[in-house]
Design a protein around this motif. Structure first.
Motif, mmCIF file in Angstrom:
data_model
loop_
_atom_site.group_PDB
_atom_site.id
_atom_site.type_symbol
_atom_site.label_atom_id
_atom_site.label_comp_id
_atom_site.label_asym_id
_atom_site.label_seq_id
_atom_site.Cartn_x
_atom_site.Cartn_y
_atom_site.Cartn_z
ATOM 1 N N CYS A 44 -5.780 -11.039 -11.096
ATOM 2 C CA CYS A 44 -5.130 -12.309 -11.428
ATOM 3 C C CYS A 44 -6.094 -13.486 -11.289
ATOM 4 O O CYS A 44 -5.727 -14.620 -11.627
ATOM 5 C CB CYS A 44 -3.920 -12.524 -10.528
ATOM 6 N N GLY A 45 -7.285 -13.242 -10.760
ATOM 7 C CA GLY A 45 -8.295 -14.291 -10.709
ATOM 8 C C GLY A 45 -8.892 -14.563 -9.354
ATOM 9 O O GLY A 45 -9.924 -15.226 -9.260
ATOM 10 N N ASP A 46 -8.264 -14.067 -8.273
ATOM 11 C CA ASP A 46 -8.804 -14.316 -6.931
ATOM 12 C C ASP A 46 -9.740 -13.175 -6.552
ATOM 13 O O ASP A 46 -9.309 -12.139 -6.053
ATOM 14 C CB ASP A 46 -7.674 -14.431 -5.918
ATOM 15 N N ARG A 47 -11.037 -13.364 -6.783
ATOM 16 C CA ARG A 47 -12.036 -12.326 -6.521
ATOM 17 C C ARG A 47 -12.700 -12.492 -5.155
ATOM 18 O O ARG A 47 -13.797 -11.996 -4.928
ATOM 19 C CB ARG A 47 -13.101 -12.336 -7.623
ATOM 20 N N ASN A 48 -12.047 -13.196 -4.235
ATOM 21 C CA ASN A 48 -12.582 -13.358 -2.885
ATOM 22 C C ASN A 48 -12.872 -11.973 -2.295
ATOM 23 O O ASN A 48 -11.969 -11.143 -2.163
ATOM 24 C CB ASN A 48 -11.565 -14.094 -2.017
ATOM 25 N N PRO A 49 -14.125 -11.698 -1.903
ATOM 26 C CA PRO A 49 -14.453 -10.366 -1.379
ATOM 27 C C PRO A 49 -13.779 -10.025 -0.068
ATOM 28 O O PRO A 49 -13.828 -8.873 0.365
ATOM 29 C CB PRO A 49 -15.980 -10.412 -1.233
ATOM 30 N N LEU A 50 -13.123 -10.994 0.570
ATOM 31 C CA LEU A 50 -12.351 -10.704 1.774
ATOM 32 C C LEU A 50 -11.296 -9.632 1.509
ATOM 33 O O LEU A 50 -10.886 -8.914 2.411
ATOM 34 C CB LEU A 50 -11.672 -11.989 2.262
ATOM 35 N N HIS A 51 -10.912 -9.492 0.235
ATOM 36 C CA HIS A 51 -9.844 -8.573 -0.130
ATOM 37 C C HIS A 51 -10.355 -7.277 -0.770
ATOM 38 O O HIS A 51 -9.549 -6.448 -1.191
ATOM 39 C CB HIS A 51 -8.876 -9.276 -1.078
ATOM 40 N N SER A 52 -11.681 -7.120 -0.799
ATOM 41 C CA SER A 52 -12.217 -5.917 -1.450
ATOM 42 C C SER A 52 -13.475 -5.367 -0.781
ATOM 43 O O SER A 52 -13.729 -4.164 -0.845
ATOM 44 C CB SER A 52 -12.527 -6.214 -2.928
ATOM 45 N N ASP A 53 -14.260 -6.213 -0.130
ATOM 46 C CA ASP A 53 -15.555 -5.821 0.423
ATOM 47 C C ASP A 53 -15.439 -5.629 1.939
ATOM 48 O O ASP A 53 -15.235 -6.598 2.680
ATOM 49 C CB ASP A 53 -16.578 -6.910 0.103
ATOM 50 N N PRO A 54 -15.557 -4.402 2.445
ATOM 51 C CA PRO A 54 -15.407 -4.171 3.895
ATOM 52 C C PRO A 54 -16.386 -4.981 4.742
ATOM 53 O O PRO A 54 -16.022 -5.478 5.812
ATOM 54 C CB PRO A 54 -15.645 -2.668 4.045
ATOM 55 N N ALA A 55 -17.638 -5.124 4.280
ATOM 56 C CA ALA A 55 -18.629 -5.860 5.066
ATOM 57 C C ALA A 55 -18.265 -7.343 5.155
ATOM 58 O O ALA A 55 -18.389 -7.971 6.201
ATOM 59 C CB ALA A 55 -20.013 -5.687 4.457
ATOM 60 N N PHE A 56 -17.789 -7.913 4.033
ATOM 61 C CA PHE A 56 -17.396 -9.318 4.032
ATOM 62 C C PHE A 56 -16.174 -9.524 4.928
ATOM 63 O O PHE A 56 -16.095 -10.494 5.693
ATOM 64 C CB PHE A 56 -17.081 -9.764 2.599
ATOM 65 N N ALA A 57 -15.212 -8.597 4.852
ATOM 66 C CA ALA A 57 -14.027 -8.687 5.705
ATOM 67 C C ALA A 57 -14.409 -8.630 7.184
ATOM 68 O O ALA A 57 -13.837 -9.342 8.012
ATOM 69 C CB ALA A 57 -13.042 -7.566 5.360
ATOM 70 N N ALA A 58 -15.397 -7.794 7.523
ATOM 71 C CA ALA A 58 -15.839 -7.683 8.908
ATOM 72 C C ALA A 58 -16.423 -9.007 9.401
ATOM 73 O O ALA A 58 -16.240 -9.380 10.572
ATOM 74 C CB ALA A 58 -16.864 -6.568 9.039
ATOM 75 N N ARG A 59 -17.119 -9.750 8.532
ATOM 76 C CA ARG A 59 -17.641 -11.066 8.912
ATOM 77 C C ARG A 59 -16.514 -12.020 9.279
ATOM 78 O O ARG A 59 -16.680 -12.926 10.099
ATOM 79 C CB ARG A 59 -18.449 -11.659 7.762
ATOM 80 N N GLY A 60 -15.350 -11.822 8.664
ATOM 81 C CA GLY A 60 -14.202 -12.659 8.967
ATOM 82 C C GLY A 60 -13.396 -12.171 10.156
ATOM 83 O O GLY A 60 -12.372 -12.770 10.497
ATOM 84 N N GLY A 61 -13.849 -11.073 10.772
ATOM 85 C CA GLY A 61 -13.168 -10.549 11.946
ATOM 86 C C GLY A 61 -12.089 -9.529 11.646
ATOM 87 O O GLY A 61 -11.270 -9.221 12.520
#
Length: 288
Positions: free
Chosen positions: A183-200
């Motif tokens: 739908c347009g929200d390509r924030n890697p927080l929702h797909s990339d495990p490494a990026f999500a880990a940076r966010g805790g």
């Protein structure tokens, strides 16, 4: 790292947003429509005999122009989470169409350990100048507080006494976030495990607006007899994360005629959408 406080009060736009009937279907599938296909064919098909396609009202939350506002400041994107969302429709959302979008940064508030950035956007019919929808969003940015600004205003909301008048259960899919990101929200927080880990986070989390759309479906089903043209307005606060595959339970308490409060909880009982309010509109005779 600092926020650009000079943006507060500034209105940006217009930016043009155009969408197709296929976009409306992808959004509906992204928020789980079609799990009970016979109930939501109007949202998920365009060629079913005797069924006119409809755009689901919370589709308006993704129809903004993402690059309309300059960067909010210098901060790590992994520290930003969606805090609150509202949407109000002034007419049924067209299945396909175009709008001029304006967006205003209405506030940046000091929350101590973080900052709350609040924006409001409007979609305007370019032919008539009528406002089609208005959305409000609050984003919490961890680590950006302590700048001495005002605290965010707080509204009043209390969970009603007694059992809810309606309870709707949904199961999200393990790939729900991967579908919703179309739908347009390509924030890697929702797909990339490494990026999500940076966010805790231990794993990529579901988009808050995806959970919001699931809640909208439950509210339309419970309070609008399944008719999306009767959707008026909806608001809620994001209070905990949802992982793709989690069960969602929407609890709805009817208030005055046409008004309700709601919460969404995970299957384990954790409240993930709180302080929810919903308002219906009169049945529309206008064809979207």
């Amino acid at each position: 790292m600092t926020l650009n406080h000079e943006l507060v009060g500034k209105r940006f736009g217009p930016g043009t947003r155009t969408w197709t009937a296929d976009d409306a279907i992808v959004y509906a599938l992204g928020v789980g429509a079609g799990h009970d296909p016979l109930d939501e064919l109007a949202l998920t098909t365009e060629n079913t005999a005797g069924v006119a396609q409809r755009a689901f009202p919370t589709f308006a939350t993704v129809l903004g122009v993402r690059d309309l506002v300059p960067p909010l400041g210098d901060y790590d994107g992994a520290t930003l989470v969606h805090a609150e969302q509202s949407v109000e429709l002034f007419a049924p959302l067209p299945v396909a169409g175009s709008a001029e979008v304006f967006r205003t940064v209405t506030g940046m508030y000091d929350k101590g350990k973080g900052a709350l950035v609040v924006t409001e956007s409007e979609g305007v019919d370019p032919a008539t100048g009528d406002v089609l929808w208005r959305c409000g969003s609050s984003m919490y940015i961890r680590g950006e507080g302590g700048f001495g600004g005002a605290s965010a205003p707080s509204g009043t909301w209390a969970r009603p006494d007694g059992e809810p008048d309606h309870v709707v259960r949904f199961s999200t899919r393990p790939e729900q976030a991967l579908l919703y990101r179309l739908c347009g929200d390509r924030n890697p927080l929702h797909s990339d495990p490494a990026f999500a880990a940076r966010g805790g986070f231990a794993a990529p989390i579901l988009h808050g607006l995806c959970t919001y759309g699931f809640a909208g479906r439950a509210l339309v089903r419970s309070l609008c007899d399944g008719d999306p043209t009767r959707f008026g307005a909806m608001s809620a606060r994001f209070s905990a994360v949802v992982l793709p595959g989690d069960e969602l339970v929407v609890r709805v308490w009817a208030d005055a005629p046409g008004e309700a409060r709601f919460q969404v909880v995970r299957g384990d009982g954790t409240v993930v959408l709180d302080r929810g309010r919903f308002r219906t509109r009169e049945r529309s005779t206008r064809c979207p």
